[in-house]
Scaffold this motif. Sequence first.
Motif, PDB file in Angstrom:
ATOM      1  N   LEU A 322       0.864  -1.189   0.000  1.00  0.00           N
ATOM      2  CA  LEU A 322       0.000   0.000   0.000  1.00  0.00           C
ATOM      3  C   LEU A 322       0.895   1.232   0.000  1.00  0.00           C
ATOM      4  O   LEU A 322       0.948   2.002   0.956  1.00  0.00           O
ATOM      5  CB  LEU A 322      -0.914   0.005   1.229  1.00  0.00           C
ATOM      6  CG  LEU A 322      -2.131  -0.911   1.172  1.00  0.00           C
ATOM      7  CD1 LEU A 322      -2.883  -0.908   2.491  1.00  0.00           C
ATOM      8  CD2 LEU A 322      -3.075  -0.496   0.044  1.00  0.00           C
ATOM      9  N   THR A 323       1.633   1.395  -1.059  1.00  0.00           N
ATOM     10  CA  THR A 323       2.496   2.566  -1.217  1.00  0.00           C
ATOM     11  C   THR A 323       2.156   3.259  -2.521  1.00  0.00           C
ATOM     12  O   THR A 323       1.515   2.687  -3.402  1.00  0.00           O
ATOM     13  CB  THR A 323       3.976   2.165  -1.227  1.00  0.00           C
ATOM     14  OG1 THR A 323       4.189   1.201  -2.278  1.00  0.00           O
ATOM     15  CG2 THR A 323       4.370   1.567   0.117  1.00  0.00           C
ATOM     16  N   LEU A 324       2.587   4.492  -2.631  1.00  0.00           N
ATOM     17  CA  LEU A 324       2.372   5.275  -3.841  1.00  0.00           C
ATOM     18  C   LEU A 324       3.713   5.665  -4.441  1.00  0.00           C
ATOM     19  O   LEU A 324       4.715   5.801  -3.732  1.00  0.00           O
ATOM     20  CB  LEU A 324       1.563   6.537  -3.526  1.00  0.00           C
ATOM     21  CG  LEU A 324       0.111   6.332  -3.099  1.00  0.00           C
ATOM     22  CD1 LEU A 324      -0.503   7.669  -2.682  1.00  0.00           C
ATOM     23  CD2 LEU A 324      -0.703   5.728  -4.230  1.00  0.00           C
ATOM     24  N   SER A 325       3.708   5.866  -5.751  1.00  0.00           N
ATOM     25  CA  SER A 325       4.914   6.365  -6.405  1.00  0.00           C
ATOM     26  C   SER A 325       5.175   7.790  -5.944  1.00  0.00           C
ATOM     27  O   SER A 325       4.283   8.459  -5.410  1.00  0.00           O
ATOM     28  CB  SER A 325       4.740   6.329  -7.928  1.00  0.00           C
ATOM     29  OG  SER A 325       3.697   7.212  -8.323  1.00  0.00           O
ATOM     30  N   GLU A 326       6.396   8.265  -6.127  1.00  0.00           N
ATOM     31  CA  GLU A 326       6.733   9.617  -5.682  1.00  0.00           C
ATOM     32  C   GLU A 326       5.849  10.659  -6.337  1.00  0.00           C
ATOM     33  O   GLU A 326       5.469  11.648  -5.718  1.00  0.00           O
ATOM     34  CB  GLU A 326       8.204   9.913  -5.991  1.00  0.00           C
ATOM     35  CG  GLU A 326       9.179   9.072  -5.182  1.00  0.00           C
ATOM     36  CD  GLU A 326      10.620   9.462  -5.459  1.00  0.00           C
ATOM     37  OE1 GLU A 326      10.818  10.438  -6.211  1.00  0.00           O
ATOM     38  OE2 GLU A 326      11.527   8.806  -4.931  1.00  0.00           O
ATOM     39  N   ALA A 327       5.501  10.421  -7.607  1.00  0.00           N
ATOM     40  CA  ALA A 327       4.665  11.395  -8.318  1.00  0.00           C
ATOM     41  C   ALA A 327       3.292  11.501  -7.680  1.00  0.00           C
ATOM     42  O   ALA A 327       2.705  12.580  -7.603  1.00  0.00           O
ATOM     43  CB  ALA A 327       4.536  10.991  -9.790  1.00  0.00           C
TER      44      ALA A 327
END
Length: 396
Positions: A322-327
């Motif tokens: 459950l992580t998001l890309s930096e963008a």
Amino acid sequence: LFSRSNERGVIKKTMVTDREDTSPVLGGSDQEMVLREIYESVEGGSSFRSPSEPHNRAWFTSSDITCWQGIEEVDPVDQQVTILKLTGHVLVEDIPRLPVSLEKLTHLVELNVSKLYGITSLFDSIGLLTQLRTLNCTRCYKLQRLPESLGDCVSLQTLILTDCESLECLPDSIGKLSQLTWLKFGADTTSGCNAMTTLPASIGKCHQLQELDMTKCKFLTTLPKEIGSLVNLTELNLRECKALGALPLEIGNLHNLRECSLSKCCGLSVLPPSMSDLPHLKRLNLSKCTGFTDGEGLLQVVSKISSLEVLNMRGCKHLVTLTLSEAEDDGIMFPLLREWDLRGCKKLESVPPMLESFETLQWLDLRQCKNLVGLEEHKGVQALIAAGVKVLKDDN
């Protein structure tokens, strides 16, 4: 208290006889004149009606159903009744059909035929009941169709079709029900509307609809894009619609939606990005949606729902991260989230690193996430604990 007895049985009834008596009897402020039936013993009989005073217009019909052929004649007094309940008694539960003569009850505002296990259809002329506001067909297990004339019941506000397991579809004319505010079909018990596979596109014309409950429509495969026209919808329940493969993009047009349950919708693997545009959605239930595997894609949608307060993702056992890309991580995530349930996400290996930025979070459940390690060193988790957030996690 009104009682009537005859040689074949005893009927005991409680009756509202004065307008001022309605609140204590009904337990509320509803001013309907209601005749409430309490059957002690009935071995037969014909029809019993309330006295003919103008404010007492409720009626229950109980007959010897072994040879029941319907109400062949409706006299002028009976034509004034407003509430008809044919339910909850052994003598009526197996009748094969409703009498066509019910079409003469043109003042009817409530028709309850729940638990009439034998009927396969309603009478085709039901559309003549233009004052009907409530139709309850709960547990009419053999009911296969609703007549097209139902669309002529222009005053209908509540339609209950719970556990009508043989019902195959709704009539296209349902779009004519401009006053319909509550539509419930699916399940209260275990069966549900198992024959239902889709909704008619005309459902989108029910612009006053506020609650749509399709719990346990297990073979519902699609929703029409016209569902996005239900601009006043506040609650959408699709719990255990296991064959539902996707939600239409137009669901993002439900700008008044406040609660949405997709629990156990195992066929869903993604949420449409338009759900991020639901400005008033406060509660979202995704528990046991085992088809979700792309945690990043899921977060990209739900984290942007601006009013979301409660997110239930318990038992999404195929989610890994459950992580998001930096963008994607640059924007504000979950601006109003208070409760987040991730219990039982057994394959989950990571949670968002910036948990401490969830300023409104009060409760986080990470129990039974056996692959989630390093929580003691997770800066975001520790920051939440330090801030007084209740974080539930396994000791080991």
